[in-house]
Design a protein around this motif. Structure first.
Motif, short mmCIF file in Angstrom:
data_model
loop_
_atom_site.label_atom_id
_atom_site.label_comp_id
_atom_site.label_asym_id
_atom_site.label_seq_id
_atom_site.Cartn_x
_atom_site.Cartn_y
_atom_site.Cartn_z
N ALA A 119 41.46 1.62 43.43
CA ALA A 119 41.57 2.15 44.79
C ALA A 119 42.22 3.54 44.79
N LEU A 120 43.10 3.79 43.82
CA LEU A 120 43.86 5.04 43.80
C LEU A 120 43.31 6.08 42.82
N ILE A 121 42.23 5.74 42.11
CA ILE A 121 41.78 6.62 41.04
C ILE A 121 41.34 7.99 41.54
N HIS A 122 40.86 8.06 42.77
CA HIS A 122 40.46 9.35 43.35
C HIS A 122 41.44 9.81 44.43
N SER A 123 42.68 9.37 44.30
CA SER A 123 43.68 9.69 45.32
C SER A 123 43.94 11.19 45.39
N ARG A 124 44.06 11.68 46.61
CA ARG A 124 44.37 13.10 46.82
C ARG A 124 45.48 13.28 47.86
N ARG A 125 45.64 12.30 48.75
CA ARG A 125 46.63 12.44 49.80
C ARG A 125 48.04 12.16 49.26
N PRO A 126 49.05 12.84 49.80
CA PRO A 126 50.42 12.63 49.30
C PRO A 126 50.87 11.17 49.35
N ILE A 127 50.46 10.45 50.40
CA ILE A 127 50.89 9.06 50.53
C ILE A 127 50.38 8.22 49.36
N HIS A 128 49.22 8.61 48.81
CA HIS A 128 48.68 7.86 47.70
C HIS A 128 49.54 8.00 46.44
N PHE A 129 50.15 9.17 46.26
CA PHE A 129 51.03 9.35 45.12
C PHE A 129 52.32 8.53 45.29
N VAL A 130 52.72 8.33 46.53
CA VAL A 130 53.84 7.43 46.80
C VAL A 130 53.46 6.00 46.40
N CYS A 131 52.22 5.62 46.73
CA CYS A 131 51.73 4.29 46.35
C CYS A 131 51.71 4.12 44.84
N VAL A 132 51.24 5.18 44.15
CA VAL A 132 51.24 5.14 42.69
C VAL A 132 52.66 4.96 42.16
N GLY A 133 53.61 5.64 42.79
CA GLY A 133 55.01 5.51 42.38
C GLY A 133 55.51 4.09 42.52
N PHE A 134 55.19 3.44 43.64
CA PHE A 134 55.61 2.04 43.84
C PHE A 134 54.94 1.13 42.81
N ALA A 135 53.65 1.38 42.53
CA ALA A 135 52.95 0.56 41.55
C ALA A 135 53.57 0.71 40.16
N VAL A 136 53.87 1.95 39.78
CA VAL A 136 54.48 2.20 38.48
C VAL A 136 55.87 1.56 38.41
N LEU A 137 56.62 1.68 39.50
CA LEU A 137 57.94 1.03 39.55
C LEU A 137 57.82 -0.47 39.36
N GLY A 138 56.90 -1.10 40.10
CA GLY A 138 56.72 -2.54 39.98
C GLY A 138 56.31 -2.95 38.59
N LEU A 139 55.35 -2.24 38.02
CA LEU A 139 54.89 -2.59 36.69
C LEU A 139 55.98 -2.35 35.65
N GLY A 140 56.72 -1.25 35.82
CA GLY A 140 57.82 -0.96 34.89
C GLY A 140 58.89 -2.03 34.89
N LEU A 141 59.16 -2.60 36.07
CA LEU A 141 60.15 -3.66 36.17
C LEU A 141 59.67 -4.97 35.55
#
Length: 300
Positions: A119-141
């Motif tokens: 869903a995020l592979i073609h992300s361009r909007r700033p909010i999508h990078f926030v979503c990526v950050g939450f996903a990375v945080l969750g996976l990292g934990l």
């Protein structure tokens, strides 16, 4: 003598709007409960046997209902069905194999990274990078980067991640079949998945798969972890916009964690609950802010 009419409260537009949401939540809870029950069969027939029951019986039911042989297939369609079914079978098998060593809610959260990345592979909007950050945080934990009481089994994490990759491929290959009758594509895809999965179940569980008591349990696995939730989701899709459907569906990791706690007594650490919450937030944010949602529903 006329039959009594329904009460005004049951006929209200509000109730009519709530029914699809109730069906969707019921489907998610039944799916989580059915998967928890399937995991309880692992000591008897293993994850491979439970997967064989889920996929094999589901394929049989779908073929009987939709009779896919009534519709013609081109060679290109047949190739697409084989790819679709193969990744569906691999997704189910790897997810159930992951459940041998990691909790249900955690496995679902890791698996969600697959369609979320798509869903995020073609992300361009700033909010999508926030979503990526939450996903990375969750996976990292969740990743077993260090030891300790809450450390997860690396093999289980890898299997759940592979299931997520297969889920993303399932979406991609499924889109190639949208011109076919939906019942035909699902029935044929699940039949291919059964050809992939059932041999593993037979090789692992052997004659135990044919024990009448276990067969009844396997039928329950197929109904409650596939047929019934899928039917309820179809009811929900008729009354819920696809984007809203995807947002609500993002609660699945949390529902799975609760089902694991209640049914399987799987206690998560605070860090794991935070990780699941972060992935849920990422999924909700991605779906709610993306114009076209690739994740419209769950795998059968």
């Amino acid at each position: 003598m006329t039959a009594p009419s329904l009460s005004p409260s049951l006929q209200s537009p509000l109730i009519a709007r709530l029914i699809p949401y109730a069906a969707l939540f019921a489907g998610m809870m039944i799916l989580a409960g059915g998967t928890s029950f399937a995991k309880s069969l692992f000591p008897v027939i293993g994850a491979q046997g439970a997967t064989a029951y889920r996929v094999g019986i589901s394929a049989l039911l779908l073929v009987l209902v939709f009779r896919p042989w009534r519709f013609a297939l081109t060679r290109a369609d047949l190739k697409a069905v084989v790819l679709y079914g193969a990744v569906l079978g691999a997704m189910n098998l790897s997810f159930y194999m992951a459940l041998r060593t990691i909790p249900l809610g955690v496995a679902i959260a890791i698996e969600f990274i697959g369609p979320l990345s798509l869903a995020l592979i073609h992300s361009r909007r700033p909010i999508h990078f926030v979503c990526v950050g939450f996903a990375v945080l969750g996976l990292g934990l969740l990743l077993p980067l260090k030891g300790g009481a809450g450390a997860l089994d690396p093999v289980g994490v890898a299997l759940a991640a592979f299931a997520g990759l297969c889920w993303a491929l399932y979406i991609i290959f499924g889109k190639r079949l949208t011109h076919l009758h939906p019942g035909q594509s699902v029935a044929l895809g699940m039949s291919v998945a059964a050809m992939v999965v059932v041999p593993f179940g037979l090789a692992h569980a052997g004659a135990a798969l044919f024990n009448p008591a276990i067969v009844v349990a396997g039928l329950a696995v197929a109904i409650f972890s596939s047929a019934l939730p899928y039917s309820l989701e179809m009811v929900a899709l008729r009354g819920i916009p696809k984007r809203t459907f995807g947002v609500v569906l993002s609660a699945e990791p949390a529902i799975g964690a609760l089902a694991g706690l209640i049914v399987l007594h799987e206690h998560l650490t605070g860090q794991q609950w935070i990780a699941i919450a972060a992935i849920v937030i990422a999924s909700v944010g991605a779906i709610a802010t993306t114009r076209e949602t690739p994740v419209a529903g769950d795998p059968v």
